[in-house]
Scaffold this motif. Structure first.
Motif, PDB file in Angstrom:
ATOM      1  N   GLY A 159      10.368   4.648   2.297  1.00  0.00           N
ATOM      2  CA  GLY A 159       8.910   4.573   2.167  1.00  0.00           C
ATOM      3  C   GLY A 159       8.518   4.329   0.729  1.00  0.00           C
ATOM      4  N   GLY A 160       7.515   3.466   0.544  1.00  0.00           N
ATOM      5  CA  GLY A 160       7.031   3.172  -0.797  1.00  0.00           C
ATOM      6  C   GLY A 160       6.663   1.709  -0.899  1.00  0.00           C
ATOM      7  N   SER A 161       5.367   1.436  -0.605  1.00  0.00           N
ATOM      8  CA  SER A 161       4.840   0.064  -0.723  1.00  0.00           C
ATOM      9  C   SER A 161       5.617  -0.961   0.093  1.00  0.00           C
ATOM     10  CB  SER A 161       4.768  -0.345  -2.202  1.00  0.00           C
ATOM     11  OG  SER A 161       3.901   0.516  -2.903  1.00  0.00           O
ATOM     12  N   VAL A 162       6.036  -0.571   1.303  1.00  0.00           N
ATOM     13  CA  VAL A 162       6.628  -1.563   2.206  1.00  0.00           C
ATOM     14  C   VAL A 162       5.480  -2.426   2.760  1.00  0.00           C
ATOM     15  CG1 VAL A 162       7.904  -1.966   4.353  1.00  0.00           C
ATOM     16  CG2 VAL A 162       8.551  -0.064   2.849  1.00  0.00           C
ATOM     17  N   LEU A 205       8.713   4.331   6.475  1.00  0.00           N
ATOM     18  CA  LEU A 205       7.481   5.113   6.574  1.00  0.00           C
ATOM     19  C   LEU A 205       6.452   4.328   5.760  1.00  0.00           C
ATOM     20  CD1 LEU A 205       5.888   7.573   7.497  1.00  0.00           C
ATOM     21  CD2 LEU A 205       6.783   8.845   5.551  1.00  0.00           C
ATOM     22  N   ILE A 206       5.403   3.917   6.448  1.00  0.00           N
ATOM     23  CA  ILE A 206       4.493   2.936   5.877  1.00  0.00           C
ATOM     24  C   ILE A 206       3.115   3.560   5.678  1.00  0.00           C
ATOM     25  CG2 ILE A 206       3.638   0.555   6.135  1.00  0.00           C
ATOM     26  CD1 ILE A 206       6.735   0.836   6.558  1.00  0.00           C
ATOM     27  N   GLY A 207       2.587   3.485   4.471  1.00  0.00           N
ATOM     28  CA  GLY A 207       1.247   4.004   4.214  1.00  0.00           C
ATOM     29  C   GLY A 207       0.215   2.898   4.361  1.00  0.00           C
ATOM     30  N   GLY A 208      -0.197   2.333   3.228  1.00  0.00           N
ATOM     31  CA  GLY A 208      -1.284   1.351   3.192  1.00  0.00           C
ATOM     32  C   GLY A 208      -1.181   0.251   4.246  1.00  0.00           C
ATOM     33  N   ILE A 243       5.028   4.991  -4.113  1.00  0.00           N
ATOM     34  CA  ILE A 243       4.073   5.261  -3.023  1.00  0.00           C
ATOM     35  C   ILE A 243       2.661   4.866  -3.435  1.00  0.00           C
ATOM     36  CG2 ILE A 243       3.030   7.061  -1.607  1.00  0.00           C
ATOM     37  CD1 ILE A 243       5.656   8.504  -1.623  1.00  0.00           C
ATOM     38  N   GLY A 244       2.112   3.909  -2.720  1.00  0.00           N
ATOM     39  CA  GLY A 244       0.732   3.494  -2.943  1.00  0.00           C
ATOM     40  C   GLY A 244       0.528   2.794  -4.276  1.00  0.00           C
ATOM     41  N   GLU A 259       2.530  13.685  -1.274  1.00  0.00           N
ATOM     42  CA  GLU A 259       1.139  14.072  -1.571  1.00  0.00           C
ATOM     43  C   GLU A 259       0.904  15.539  -1.226  1.00  0.00           C
ATOM     44  OE1 GLU A 259      -0.594  10.855   0.630  1.00  0.00           O
ATOM     45  OE2 GLU A 259       0.232   9.462  -0.855  1.00  0.00           O
ATOM     46  N   GLU A 302      11.335   8.592  -0.103  1.00  0.00           N
ATOM     47  CA  GLU A 302      10.146   7.948  -0.651  1.00  0.00           C
ATOM     48  C   GLU A 302      10.071   8.224  -2.141  1.00  0.00           C
ATOM     49  OE1 GLU A 302       6.994   7.235   2.535  1.00  0.00           O
ATOM     50  OE2 GLU A 302       6.717   9.286   1.876  1.00  0.00           O
ATOM     51  N   LYS A 325      -2.727   8.886   6.521  1.00  0.00           N
ATOM     52  CA  LYS A 325      -3.311   9.787   5.511  1.00  0.00           C
ATOM     53  C   LYS A 325      -4.763  10.119   5.873  1.00  0.00           C
ATOM     54  CE  LYS A 325      -0.181   7.624   2.295  1.00  0.00           C
ATOM     55  NZ  LYS A 325       0.181   7.323   0.923  1.00  0.00           N
TER      56      LYS A 325
HETATM   57  C1  PEP Z   1       3.526   6.896   2.178  1.00  0.00           C
HETATM   58  O1  PEP Z   1       2.482   7.431   1.880  1.00  0.00           O
HETATM   59  O2  PEP Z   1       4.385   7.522   2.821  1.00  0.00           O
HETATM   60  C2  PEP Z   1       3.738   5.514   1.761  1.00  0.00           C
HETATM   61  C3  PEP Z   1       4.944   5.016   1.851  1.00  0.00           C
HETATM   62  O3  PEP Z   1       2.641   4.834   1.301  1.00  0.00           O
HETATM   63  P1  PEP Z   1       2.584   3.289   0.865  1.00  0.00           P
HETATM   64  O4  PEP Z   1       3.287   2.486   1.908  1.00  0.00           O
HETATM   65  O5  PEP Z   1       1.126   2.972   0.778  1.00  0.00           O
HETATM   66  O6  PEP Z   1       3.268   3.194  -0.465  1.00  0.00           O
END
Ligand code: PEP
Length: 249
Positions: free
Chosen positions: A210-213, A231-234, A171-172, A96, A166, A11
């Motif tokens: 994806g979503g807070s993995v 799909l990993i964010g943070g 997410i996040g 987003e 996701e 991001k």
């Molecule tokens: C994302 O933004 O695609 C996502 C999965 O974020 P997070 O892992 O931080 O929830």
């Protein structure tokens, strides 16, 4: 067999030197894996990232791209620009982008068509909002997102598509879909693709969750038969956490 994939979406985080530091750490700690590993730094750091990862199997991917070939679209980036720096995969449809930048299914459909026409692999994101899940509409919402953006495509391009389910509420937020909820939705997505195309296409497409993995929940989520990665964010912003998630797959 479909690919296992772990992709990090950075991001709007990390300046150039922070990007270089994190990539060097990731490259050094990357475990032996059959999974494809991808990172999506912000646009201005894509070139730097591809240079840092020249000798690594980690793929640098884009967080977004525009549907037009070129022209008067201030601030935007085209498929050809990505290709010219060796970036061959783009995330399209992140929640987003949908929520803060007005990207509708119709706009996303155009982006997907352009990307595929340019031979850019598409990592297509979609998922329901919390209200959709609470009202029991989550399957219908996901089906319509897929249908509107992807189901007019020719069957031949599906080998260049990766899906990322996701749920927006995860997410996040620190809130994760349970492994059972993820599996249930991924199986539904595969069934929907079978109905629109063929079982073969549905079986071959990788569907990421994806979503807070996080390191603590990745193994259980990835153990589900229709979950092909994440799909990993943070957690992708911390080398040890991202590496732990890659090990989990
Ligand atoms: C994302 O933004 O695609 C996502 C999965 O974020 P997070 O892992 O931080 O929830």
């Amino acid at each position: 067999m479909r690919s296992k994939i772990v992709a990090g979406n950075w991001k709007m985080n990390k300046n150039l030197s922070e990007t270089e530091t994190l990539l060097a750490e990731l490259a050094a700690k990357l475990p032996d894996t059959n999974a494809e590993v991808m990172v999506a730094p912000t646009y201005i750091n894509l070139i730097g990232a591809t240079r840092c990862l020249e000798n690594s199997t980690i793929e640098v991917i884009a967080q977004n791209m525009h549907f037009a070939e070129s022209g008067a679209f201030t601030g935007e980036i085209s498929a050809d620009m990505l290709l010219s720096i060796g970036v061959n995969t783009a995330i399209i449809g992140h929640s987003e982008r949908r929520a803060y930048f007005g990207e509708t299914d119709a706009i996303l459909a155009k982006k997907v068509v352009t990307a595929l026409a340019k031979n850019i692999r598409v990592l297509f994101c979609f998922g329901e909002e919390l209200e959709d899940r609470k009202s029991g509409n989550h399957f219908a919402v996901v089906e319509s997102q897929l249908k509107n953006a992807l189901f007019s495509l020719d069957a031949s391009v599906w080998s260049k598509i990766v899906l990322a389910y996701e749920p927006v509420w995860a997410i996040g937020t620190g809130e994760t879909a349970s492994p059972e909820q993820a599996q249930e939705m991924h199986a539904f997505i595969r069934k929907t693709i079978t109905e629109a195309y063929t079982t073969k296409i549905a079986d071959q497409v990788s569907i990421l969750y994806g979503g807070s993995v996080k390191p603590g929940n990745a193994t259980e989520i990835f153990s589900k038969p229709d979950v092909d990665g994440g799909l990993i964010g943070g957690a992708s912003l911390v080398a040890d956490d991202f590496v732990a998630i890659i090990k989990a797959i």
